[in-house]
Every structure is written in C-alpha cells, then in structure tokens.
Design an enzyme around this catalytic site. Sequence first.
Site, PDB file in Angstrom:
ATOM      1  N   HIS A  51       0.842  -1.196   0.000  1.00 53.92           N
ATOM      2  CA  HIS A  51       0.000   0.000   0.000  1.00 53.92           C
ATOM      3  C   HIS A  51       0.876   1.244   0.000  1.00 53.92           C
ATOM      4  O   HIS A  51       1.733   1.401   0.870  1.00 53.92           O
ATOM      5  CB  HIS A  51      -0.904  -0.010   1.240  1.00 53.92           C
ATOM      6  CG  HIS A  51      -1.923   1.091   1.256  1.00 53.92           C
ATOM      7  ND1 HIS A  51      -3.176   0.956   0.701  1.00 53.92           N
ATOM      8  CD2 HIS A  51      -1.861   2.351   1.752  1.00 53.92           C
ATOM      9  CE1 HIS A  51      -3.856   2.078   0.856  1.00 53.92           C
ATOM     10  NE2 HIS A  51      -3.084   2.948   1.489  1.00 53.92           N
ATOM     11  N   SER A  52       0.652   2.114  -0.958  1.00 55.62           N
ATOM     12  CA  SER A  52       1.394   3.373  -1.010  1.00 55.62           C
ATOM     13  C   SER A  52       0.654   4.434  -0.215  1.00 55.62           C
ATOM     14  O   SER A  52      -0.569   4.582  -0.333  1.00 55.62           O
ATOM     15  CB  SER A  52       1.558   3.836  -2.462  1.00 55.62           C
ATOM     16  OG  SER A  52       2.319   2.894  -3.187  1.00 55.62           O
ATOM     17  N   CYS A  67      -8.093   4.659  -1.817  1.00 56.18           N
ATOM     18  CA  CYS A  67      -6.958   4.225  -1.001  1.00 56.18           C
ATOM     19  C   CYS A  67      -7.340   3.904   0.448  1.00 56.18           C
ATOM     20  O   CYS A  67      -6.916   2.886   0.997  1.00 56.18           O
ATOM     21  CB  CYS A  67      -5.864   5.279  -1.033  1.00 56.18           C
ATOM     22  SG  CYS A  67      -5.260   5.656  -2.695  1.00 56.18           S
ATOM     23  N   GLN A  70      -9.215   0.722   0.700  1.00 52.97           N
ATOM     24  CA  GLN A  70      -8.321  -0.398   0.390  1.00 52.97           C
ATOM     25  C   GLN A  70      -7.442  -0.748   1.589  1.00 52.97           C
ATOM     26  O   GLN A  70      -7.222  -1.928   1.881  1.00 52.97           O
ATOM     27  CB  GLN A  70      -7.446  -0.060  -0.817  1.00 52.97           C
ATOM     28  CG  GLN A  70      -8.159  -0.187  -2.145  1.00 52.97           C
ATOM     29  CD  GLN A  70      -7.176  -0.160  -3.302  1.00 52.97           C
ATOM     30  OE1 GLN A  70      -6.163   0.524  -3.260  1.00 52.97           O
ATOM     31  NE2 GLN A  70      -7.482  -0.910  -4.341  1.00 52.97           N
ATOM     32  N   ARG A  94       1.454   8.297  -5.952  1.00 46.21           N
ATOM     33  CA  ARG A  94       2.187   7.419  -6.874  1.00 46.21           C
ATOM     34  C   ARG A  94       3.615   7.915  -7.082  1.00 46.21           C
ATOM     35  O   ARG A  94       4.164   7.833  -8.173  1.00 46.21           O
ATOM     36  CB  ARG A  94       1.441   7.277  -8.214  1.00 46.21           C
ATOM     37  CG  ARG A  94       0.126   6.521  -8.077  1.00 46.21           C
ATOM     38  CD  ARG A  94      -0.369   5.956  -9.404  1.00 46.21           C
ATOM     39  NE  ARG A  94      -0.591   6.966 -10.413  1.00 46.21           N
ATOM     40  CZ  ARG A  94      -1.703   7.701 -10.527  1.00 46.21           C
ATOM     41  NH1 ARG A  94      -2.707   7.514  -9.701  1.00 46.21           N
ATOM     42  NH2 ARG A  94      -1.816   8.603 -11.471  1.00 46.21           N
ATOM     43  N   THR A 114      -6.169  11.676 -13.750  1.00 50.36           N
ATOM     44  CA  THR A 114      -5.051  11.517 -12.821  1.00 50.36           C
ATOM     45  C   THR A 114      -3.708  11.333 -13.537  1.00 50.36           C
ATOM     46  O   THR A 114      -2.674  11.820 -13.081  1.00 50.36           O
ATOM     47  CB  THR A 114      -5.311  10.349 -11.840  1.00 50.36           C
ATOM     48  OG1 THR A 114      -4.226  10.236 -10.933  1.00 50.36           O
ATOM     49  CG2 THR A 114      -5.503   9.022 -12.574  1.00 50.36           C
ATOM     50  N   ASP A 126       3.254   6.859 -13.083  1.00 49.01           N
ATOM     51  CA  ASP A 126       3.463   6.124 -11.836  1.00 49.01           C
ATOM     52  C   ASP A 126       4.958   6.114 -11.539  1.00 49.01           C
ATOM     53  O   ASP A 126       5.738   5.458 -12.232  1.00 49.01           O
ATOM     54  CB  ASP A 126       2.930   4.699 -11.964  1.00 49.01           C
ATOM     55  CG  ASP A 126       2.855   3.974 -10.620  1.00 49.01           C
ATOM     56  OD1 ASP A 126       3.585   4.374  -9.692  1.00 49.01           O
ATOM     57  OD2 ASP A 126       2.082   3.012 -10.508  1.00 49.01           O
ATOM     58  N   ARG A 128       6.412   5.182  -8.614  1.00 46.81           N
ATOM     59  CA  ARG A 128       6.747   4.379  -7.450  1.00 46.81           C
ATOM     60  C   ARG A 128       7.876   3.383  -7.733  1.00 46.81           C
ATOM     61  O   ARG A 128       7.983   2.863  -8.830  1.00 46.81           O
ATOM     62  CB  ARG A 128       5.504   3.634  -6.952  1.00 46.81           C
ATOM     63  CG  ARG A 128       4.485   4.559  -6.318  1.00 46.81           C
ATOM     64  CD  ARG A 128       3.213   3.846  -5.948  1.00 46.81           C
ATOM     65  NE  ARG A 128       2.459   3.427  -7.136  1.00 46.81           N
ATOM     66  CZ  ARG A 128       1.266   2.861  -7.070  1.00 46.81           C
ATOM     67  NH1 ARG A 128       0.709   2.620  -5.897  1.00 46.81           N
ATOM     68  NH2 ARG A 128       0.627   2.516  -8.169  1.00 46.81           N
ATOM     69  N   LYS A 154       2.562  -4.420  -9.780  1.00 46.43           N
ATOM     70  CA  LYS A 154       3.099  -4.833  -8.483  1.00 46.43           C
ATOM     71  C   LYS A 154       3.515  -6.295  -8.519  1.00 46.43           C
ATOM     72  O   LYS A 154       4.555  -6.670  -7.975  1.00 46.43           O
ATOM     73  CB  LYS A 154       2.052  -4.618  -7.382  1.00 46.43           C
ATOM     74  CG  LYS A 154       1.810  -3.168  -7.021  1.00 46.43           C
ATOM     75  CD  LYS A 154       0.816  -3.045  -5.879  1.00 46.43           C
ATOM     76  CE  LYS A 154       0.523  -1.590  -5.556  1.00 46.43           C
ATOM     77  NZ  LYS A 154      -0.506  -1.451  -4.485  1.00 46.43           N
TER      78      LYS A 154
END
Length: 205
Positions: A51-52, A67, A70, A94, A114, A126, A128, A154
């Site tokens: 989880h970010s 988020c 989640q 992100r 987004t 993204d 990350r 992921k």
Amino acid sequence: MSIRFIESCKLPTPWGMFTMHGFADDGLDKEHVVLTMGDLHSDEPLLARVHSECLTGDALFSLRCDCGPQLQAAMHKVALAGRGAIFYLRQEGRGIGLLNKIRAYHLQDCGADTVEANERLGFGADMRDYSILKPMLEHLGVSRLNLLTNNPRKVKALQAMGIEVVERIPHRTGRNPHNAQYLETKRGKLGHLFDDWEDDHPHHT
C-alpha cells in the site's frame, strides 16, 4: 539499497493486534512501515498488501480515490486470515509527493484525469519504486505471497526481485461517485484490473 530496519512494536487496531516494523530509507530520507500478524515463517504463502501512502485517502477520508477503503479492507482481511503483512510505503501520489499531488488535484479540478495531471507537472504516470520492498521482505524472512492487488505492475515488480507471487487476489473496494473517473483511468491507462468489479459487491472495509 539503503533500507535499514529500526525497531518493532505492538499496534492495537480495530481489526486486531498487529506488529509494526519500522524501516528507514536513508537514500530518500523516508520512513516505511510493515504491519504483520501471525506466523510469517510458515511454508504457506503470506497474505500481503503493498500500500502506497495516501494522506488524503488514508487519514483525511477523501473520496477522490479508493486508497483509504483499500487500506482498511486489507487490515480486515489479514485479521480474518490471522496471518499476513501490509507494506505501507511512503510514496504519496504514486511517488510525486503530497504537495505535487495537491497541484495534480487542482489540474483534475480543471478537467484533467489523474495520469494527465501527473504528466502536465512533468512526472510519469506512476513514479513508485517497489525495489525498496526487497530488504523488508528479506528482514521478515518472507519469499512467497498471496498478493492483494488490482495492479499487475506490483506482481511483476515482486517477481522481478525473486519473490514468488503464488496468487493475485482482487482487492476492489471504495468505489463512489467522486472517484468513478479516477478508477476508470486506473483501468484504462494504468492497467488495473477492475473488469469484474460488479461481481464483488457487497464490499467490506
């Protein structure tokens, strides 16, 4: 990789007692945590969620994303299983950071989605970096996961670092009128898997 384990402590939550493990990311001057429950060293794959951080969704109850629900759903599912881990990575927006995320939200207020908002600010869709997970997983002695995610990236990132993802478990929750376009953009432009969303109702958080 400049990830250092710092310490562990108990963390009582509405879903049960977790152990919180703190890690320092010296290279980026950030701190990450992992919440665990149960025996991590069983031969059975560990139920896990990557989880970010999302301050607006996790702590401020924003409906612009999914988020917060989640995160809560992941804690609930781990507690029900009695065994699992939630990797809470400080990669807000992100990977663009909180203040840039606010700038991106302003662009979204003006009509951008987004991904377009991030790109107009000069960032990738993204940003990350999941490689920071490897030293955390090694510290915990975990190499086989059942991963709670809708994001195939992921799964691929974990597999690339030698982690066996035995099963990808859909993790869909938190849909509302304010984030419908956001979720559609995640599916259309970021490859998230939401196609059978309607089959999953009702959702529990």
